[in-house]
Design a protein around this motif. Structure first.
Motif, short mmCIF file in Angstrom:
data_model
loop_
_atom_site.label_atom_id
_atom_site.label_comp_id
_atom_site.label_asym_id
_atom_site.label_seq_id
_atom_site.Cartn_x
_atom_site.Cartn_y
_atom_site.Cartn_z
N LYS A 1 0.83 -1.20 0.00
CA LYS A 1 0.00 0.00 0.00
C LYS A 1 0.87 1.26 0.00
O LYS A 1 0.54 2.26 -0.65
CB LYS A 1 -0.94 0.00 1.21
CG LYS A 1 -2.07 -1.03 1.10
CD LYS A 1 -2.97 -1.01 2.31
CE LYS A 1 -4.08 -2.05 2.19
NZ LYS A 1 -5.00 -1.78 1.07
N ALA A 2 1.98 1.22 0.71
CA ALA A 2 2.89 2.36 0.73
C ALA A 2 3.53 2.59 -0.63
O ALA A 2 3.66 3.72 -1.10
CB ALA A 2 3.97 2.16 1.80
N VAL B 1 1.54 4.64 -3.17
CA VAL B 1 1.39 6.09 -3.04
C VAL B 1 2.65 6.83 -3.52
O VAL B 1 2.65 8.07 -3.56
CB VAL B 1 1.05 6.52 -1.59
CG1 VAL B 1 -0.15 5.77 -1.08
CG2 VAL B 1 2.24 6.35 -0.65
N ASP C 1 3.09 10.76 3.39
CA ASP C 1 2.04 9.89 2.83
C ASP C 1 2.42 8.43 2.99
O ASP C 1 1.55 7.57 3.21
CB ASP C 1 1.82 10.20 1.35
CG ASP C 1 1.40 11.64 1.09
OD1 ASP C 1 0.95 12.31 2.04
OD2 ASP C 1 1.55 12.09 -0.05
N THR D 1 0.21 6.04 5.45
CA THR D 1 -0.44 4.88 4.84
C THR D 1 -0.15 3.62 5.63
O THR D 1 -1.05 2.82 5.93
CB THR D 1 0.03 4.72 3.38
OG1 THR D 1 -0.39 5.86 2.62
CG2 THR D 1 -0.55 3.45 2.75
N THR E 1 -1.79 3.95 9.33
CA THR E 1 -3.24 3.83 9.33
C THR E 1 -3.68 2.39 9.10
O THR E 1 -4.58 1.88 9.80
CB THR E 1 -3.83 4.73 8.23
OG1 THR E 1 -3.46 6.09 8.48
CG2 THR E 1 -5.35 4.62 8.19
N PHE E 2 -3.04 1.73 8.15
CA PHE E 2 -3.43 0.36 7.83
C PHE E 2 -3.08 -0.61 8.95
O PHE E 2 -3.93 -1.42 9.37
CB PHE E 2 -2.74 -0.07 6.53
CG PHE E 2 -3.03 -1.49 6.14
CD1 PHE E 2 -4.30 -1.86 5.72
CD2 PHE E 2 -2.04 -2.46 6.19
CE1 PHE E 2 -4.59 -3.17 5.35
CE2 PHE E 2 -2.31 -3.77 5.82
CZ PHE E 2 -3.58 -4.13 5.40
N PHE F 1 -0.43 12.52 6.41
CA PHE F 1 -0.55 12.76 4.98
C PHE F 1 -0.23 14.22 4.65
O PHE F 1 -0.63 15.13 5.38
CB PHE F 1 -1.97 12.41 4.50
CG PHE F 1 -2.28 10.95 4.53
CD1 PHE F 1 -1.79 10.10 3.55
CD2 PHE F 1 -3.06 10.41 5.54
CE1 PHE F 1 -2.07 8.74 3.57
CE2 PHE F 1 -3.36 9.06 5.57
CZ PHE F 1 -2.85 8.22 4.59
#
Length: 254
Positions: free
Chosen positions: A132-133, A136, A145, A149, A152-153, A186
């Motif tokens: 996921k990182a 971005v 960001d 990421t 948060t996940f 972010f």
């Protein structure tokens, strides 16, 4: 100061990064119950030098081995030894190679023998967090960001993110600017630009994020004894996204 690599630099880096990925792909089947981490270290060392490369960790600030091997509650920088892997262990193997004047860095947490369901969830969450990182990373994004990421996940899954260690710029030097935090907000931090090359290597714990360093002055372990997982890729910011330099075309590393 964050160095900007040329297209030619990045292509040269790819050779070193892909070698690190090949070594990781080679060594995974050997991580079985009864095998020592010294044996894994020796196999990796032999392949690296057979390709005309150098294992970057060997001798780095006094580190005595060619790879890092971190088992269960060891977060990172575990030193290979005569300790035998056991069924149900998880072990992170961190491989960095130096070839053609550039370093390439990757790591993966591997299940030894039969995976435990609890460990499988931890390991998969860490792998997903890295992916996921990576998604971005593009020109105009910010380093915050990446961290936000991951944080948060993983925290959404009930895990904690290690604060004391982070990703880093990489190139002709093993560790360069910037530091790539795995937590944050972010929109904050330096802006990503084409030609930046760095690692993203989240370390997440089942329990709290607190750690301590063992008497060997290298191995970081969770303070509460909970298990920890880590995955790492070397990435280059490109025109409209990024190139993952430590992925092999047509072969699955992670």
């Amino acid at each position: 100061m964050i160095q900007i690599k040329t297209d030619e630099d990045i292509e040269m880096m790819r050779e070193s990064a892909e070698l690190a990925a090949e070594v990781l792909l080679m060594i995974e089947p050997y991580a079985k119950p009864g095998v020592t981490t010294n044996r894994l270290n020796d196999l990796c060392h032999d392949l690296i030098v057979s390709r005309g490369a150098v294992p970057s960790p060997l001798g780095y600030k006094g580190f005595p081995k060619s790879i890092c091997s971190s088992i269960n509650n060891e977060i990172c920088h575990g030193i290979p030894s005569d300790r035998k892997l056991r069924n149900g262990d998880i072990v992170n193997l961190d491989i960095t190679t130096y070839l053609n004047g550039f370093h390439g860095d990757t790591s993966k947490t591997i299940h030894v023998g039969s995976p435990r369901p609890k460990s499988s969830r931890l390991v998969e969450t860490c792998r997903e967090a890295l992916q996921k990182a990576i998604e971005v990373v593009r020109p105009g994004a910010h380093f915050g960001d990446i961290g936000a990421t991951i944080q948060t996940f993983t925290e959404g899954r009930g895990y904690s993110v290690v604060r004391e260690f982070c990703g880093h710029g990489i190139g002709r030097s093993f560790h360069e600017d910037p530091q790539v935090l795995h937590f944050g907000r972010f929109g904050e931090g330096a802006e990503l630009k084409k030609g930046m090359v760095f690692t993203i290597e989240p370390m997440i714990n089942e329990g709290k994020c607190d750690l301590e360093i063992l008497s060997d002055k290298w191995t970081a372990v969770t303070k509460d004894g909970s298990r920890s997982a880590q995955f790492e890729h070397t990435v280059a910011v490109w025109d409209d996204g990024c190139k993952v330099l430590t992925r092999l075309d047509g072969k699955t590393t992670f």
